[in-house]
Design an enzyme around this catalytic site. Structure first.
Site, PDB file in Angstrom:
ATOM      1  N   ASP A 194      -0.486 -13.354  -9.811  1.00 51.07           N
ATOM      2  CA  ASP A 194      -1.069 -12.023  -9.947  1.00 51.07           C
ATOM      3  C   ASP A 194      -1.806 -11.597  -8.674  1.00 51.07           C
ATOM      4  O   ASP A 194      -1.776 -10.423  -8.297  1.00 51.07           O
ATOM      5  CB  ASP A 194      -2.039 -12.017 -11.146  1.00 51.07           C
ATOM      6  CG  ASP A 194      -2.650 -10.654 -11.398  1.00 51.07           C
ATOM      7  OD1 ASP A 194      -1.912  -9.650 -11.339  1.00 51.07           O
ATOM      8  OD2 ASP A 194      -3.874 -10.572 -11.658  1.00 51.07           O
ATOM      9  N   HIS A 246      -1.774  -9.819  -2.845  1.00 53.81           N
ATOM     10  CA  HIS A 246      -2.967  -9.340  -2.143  1.00 53.81           C
ATOM     11  C   HIS A 246      -3.549 -10.380  -1.176  1.00 53.81           C
ATOM     12  O   HIS A 246      -3.842 -10.082  -0.023  1.00 53.81           O
ATOM     13  CB  HIS A 246      -4.059  -8.958  -3.142  1.00 53.81           C
ATOM     14  CG  HIS A 246      -3.588  -8.061  -4.247  1.00 53.81           C
ATOM     15  ND1 HIS A 246      -2.691  -7.038  -4.048  1.00 53.81           N
ATOM     16  CD2 HIS A 246      -3.897  -8.026  -5.575  1.00 53.81           C
ATOM     17  CE1 HIS A 246      -2.474  -6.412  -5.207  1.00 53.81           C
ATOM     18  NE2 HIS A 246      -3.182  -6.995  -6.140  1.00 53.81           N
TER      19      HIS A 246
END
Ligand code: BG6
Length: 513
Positions: A260, A265
Site C-alpha cells: 500500500d 510512495h
C-alpha cells in the site's frame, strides 16, 4: 508544436515548459490542454475527498481550460442534478466554507455532467462517447476504480473512440498486486494508450515538499557536493499515520503496508532522494534517473528478509488519549496482513555505498508524521572538545506531514562569555517557512490533475519505474514466506513492534520520532 513555448501557470518547478531537445520527441504527449475530463469512479471516496475539491480549487484560480467539461461516471444511477448535489456536499466537507463562493460553485457545477455506466458492459460506452461533444477533444480519462475494471474500461474507451489520437489516460493505484499483475495492467493500457499518453498517479509526487526536495538538491550548489556516502551517514524515510482501516477493509486486508505504501510512495521518495542530477526538470530525464535508483536497490529476499525487515500489526491501544481497537477487531476476523513495515535498504552504487536507507510506515502510530531525514556525518575533528562542547552532526529534515517544511539543524555557539567552557547548540534553519507562509498549500491532486490536463508527465510514474518497484517488493514478500514471517503485535499509538527499534539500534541509529 502548440504549447512548446507556453509559460505554465501555477507551476513551481517547471522549466521553460517543453523547450529544448526534449520538445517533440515521441515520449512527450501533445501539450494541448484537454477539453473533456472523464472521471471513472466519480462517486467514490477519492473523487469526493480529493479529485472534485482539487478540480474546484483549480477552477476558482482560473487554471482550468475555459471550456473544460467534466464527464463523471460510475455505476450509481444518478442524473446530472443529483451528481451535482453530491459534488456540492463533497466540496462542503472537503473545503473551508469561505472558499465556496456561490458564483464559483455554480460555474464549477455547470462544467459537470454525469453518465451512469457499468464498465463491464461494453455497449454502455457509446453513452459516454455521446456525452463528450465532438468539439471537446482532447479527452483525458481518470480511472479511480478497482483495478479489476481497468481492462474492460480501457477496451470500452478504445471501442468508442475515446482512446485514440491525443486522448490521455490517468490511473490511480493499486496498479497490480505484484509484478505479474502490474504487467497485465500495463499491457492492457499499452494496447490502447502509448506510454507518452499514460499518466500513472502517485499522489506523493504532487506534494509540494516532494518537489521542493528537487529544488533544494538541484537549485542550490550547497547540498549536492555533500549528498553522498562520504558525508551522509544514513537516511530515514518515515510515513506514519494515526488512522486505521477507515472502512477500506476490502482493499487493505490482503494488501498490507508494504504494497500500500512502500511499493509506491516510499520508493518514490527514496528514488528522488537518491537519484543523480537529471539534465533537465522534465519527464524523461527525471524518470530515467529515478529508475536507475530503483534498479540499484539491493534485493532483500530469502536470506535477508528476516534481518532487514520487520512487520507488525496493531493491537488495541490509545492515540492522543483516546482508546482505539486493534486491527483484527476492526476487521472482524483473524488476519496476517501487516499494518506496519520497517526496512533497511541499500542503494548499491558509487554514491550510496554503505549508506543505509531505513524506511518505516504504519497505521495507528502515535502521530501523523511523514518525513525524509538525512543524517550527515560528524565533523572529522572537534576543535571544541577540550572546552567541553559537543558538535552534533548536521541533520536535514524534509517534512511532508503534518506541515510541509524543510529544516536544517546546524550547530551554533550559545551567546555568552564561555567562562565555563564553550557551549554549542543545535539550531534549526527553516527553509521557506517564513518566505511562503501566506501561500495556500494545494491538495497534491490539484497539481497532478492540472499536469494531466496540460499534458505534462514529469510528476507521473513511468512503466519501468512501477515494474522495478514491484520487482523489489515481490522479493521481500517471497522472503517473508520463505522465513514464515508474520506480523509482530504492537499497541496502537506506539511506533511499531520493538523489533523495528532493534533494526536500527543494531547499527547505532535511533529512529527520529
Ligand atoms: C494511500 C494509501 O495511497 O496513501 C493509504 O492507500 C494512505 O492507505 C494514504 O492512508 C496516505 O496519503 P497521505 O497523503 O495522507 O499521506
Amino acid at each position: 508544436m502548440l504549447g512548446c513555448t507556453k509559460a505554465r501557470p501555477g507551476g513551481t518547478l517547471h522549466s521553460a515548459a517543453h523547450t529544448g531537445p526534449g520538445c517533440g520527441v515521441n515520449d512527450l504527449p501533445s501539450p494541448q490542454p484537454v477539453q473533456s475530463l472523464l472521471l471513472f469512479g466519480a462517486t467514490g471516496d477519492l473523487a469526493r475527498r480529493m479529485l472534485l475539491p482539487s478540480l474546484f480549487g483549480l477552477d476558482v484560480d482560473g487554471l482550468l481550460p475555459e471550456g473544460l467539461r467534466i464527464v463523471a461516471t460510475a455505476r450509481s444511477s444518478l442524473d446530472d442534478a443529483s451528481f451535482r448535489a453530491m459534488t456540492e456536499t463533497a466540496l462542503g466537507k472537503a473545503l473551508e466554507a469561505e472558499r465556496l463562493k456561490p458564483a464559483a460553485l455554480a460555474r464549477f457545477l455547470e462544467r459537470i455532467c454525469y453518465v451512469p455506466l457499468d464498465a463491464a458492459k461494453p455497449d454502455q460506452f457509446q453513452k459516454l462517447a455521446a456525452a463528450v461533444d465532438a468539439t471537446r477533444h482532447p479527452v483525458a480519462t481518470f480511472l479511480s476504480t478497482a483495478p479489476s475494471l481497468f481492462r474492460a474500461t480501457i477496451a470500452g474507451l478504445a471501442a468508442c473512440g475515446l482512446a485514440g489520437g491525443t486522448a490521455r489516460l490517468a490511473l490511480e493505484k493499486p496498479l497490480g498486486t505484484d509484478l505479474a499483475s502490474s504487467r497485465d495492467i500495463n499491457d492492457a493500457v499499452a494496447e490502447a494508450f502509448p506510454e507518452s499518453r499514460t499518466f500513472r498517479i502517485d499522489h506523493y509526487l504532487g506534494k509540494e515538499t516532494v518537489q521542493n526536495l528537487l529544488a533544494m538538491r538541484f537549485g542550490n550548489s550547497l547540498f549536492e557536493p555533500l549528498w553522498n556516502a562520504q558525508h551522509i551517514e544514513h537516511v530515514q524515510i518515515t510515513v506514519a499515520e494515526t488512522v486505521g482501516l477507515e472502512g477500506r477493509l476490502d482493499y487493505f486486508d490482503g494488501t498490507g503496508s508494504l504494497r500500500d505504501m512502500v511499493q509506491n510512495h516510499m520508493l518514490q521518495l527514496l528514488a528522488l532522494t537518491a537519484m543523480e542530477p537529471p539534465a533537465q526538470f522534465d519527464a524523461s530525464p527525471i524518470r530515467n534517473e529515478k529508475v536507475k535508483v530503483l534498479r540499484s536497490l539491493r534485493r532483500i529476499g530469502q536470506d535477508t528478509a528476516a534481518s532487514h525487515t520487520v512487520i507488525g500489526q496493531y493491537r488495541p491501544g490509545a492515540i492522543a488519549g483516546m482508546p482505539v481497537s486493534g486491527y483484527v477487531e476492526e476487521l472482524g476476523r483473524a488476519s496476517d496482513t501487516e499494518t506496519f513495515v520497517a526496512i533497511k535498504a541499500h542503494v548499491d552504487n558509487w554514491r550510496w555505498k554503505g549508506v543505509p536507507f531505513y524506511m518505516r510506515t504504519g497505521k495507528r502510530m502515535p502521530s501523523r508524521q511523514s518525513e525524509i531525514f538525512i543524517q550527515f556525518r560528524g565533523v572529522p575533528h572537534s576543535i571544541f572538545a577540550h572546552r567541553g562542547a559537543v558538535a552534533q552532526p548536521n541533520k536535514l529534515i524534509i517534512r511532508l506531514q503534518p506541515e510541509e517544511t524543510i529544516r536544517l539543524l546546524m550547530m551554533t555557539k550559545q551567546p555568552g562569555l564561555d567562562r565555563e567552557g564553550v557551549r554549542l547548540r543545535e539550531v534549526p534553519l527553516d527553509l521557506g517557512a517564513v518566505a511562503f507562509a501566506d501561500v495556500r498549500r494545494r491538495i497534491a491532486y490539484e497539481r497532478l490533475l492540472l499536469d494531466l490536463i496540460e499534458g505534462d508527465p514529469t510528476l507521473f510514474v513511468r512503466r519501468d519505474e512501477v515494474e522495478a518497484q514491484w520487482e523489489w517488493i515481490d522479493a521481500i514478500r517471497q522472503g517473508w514466506v520463505a522465513n514464515s514471517m508474520t506480523p509482530r503485535p504492537y499497541a496502537a499509538g506506539t511506533w511499531g513492534p520493538s523489533a523495528a527499534i532493534a533494526l536500527t539500534e543494531r547499527d547505532g541509529v535511533t529512529w527520529r520520532d
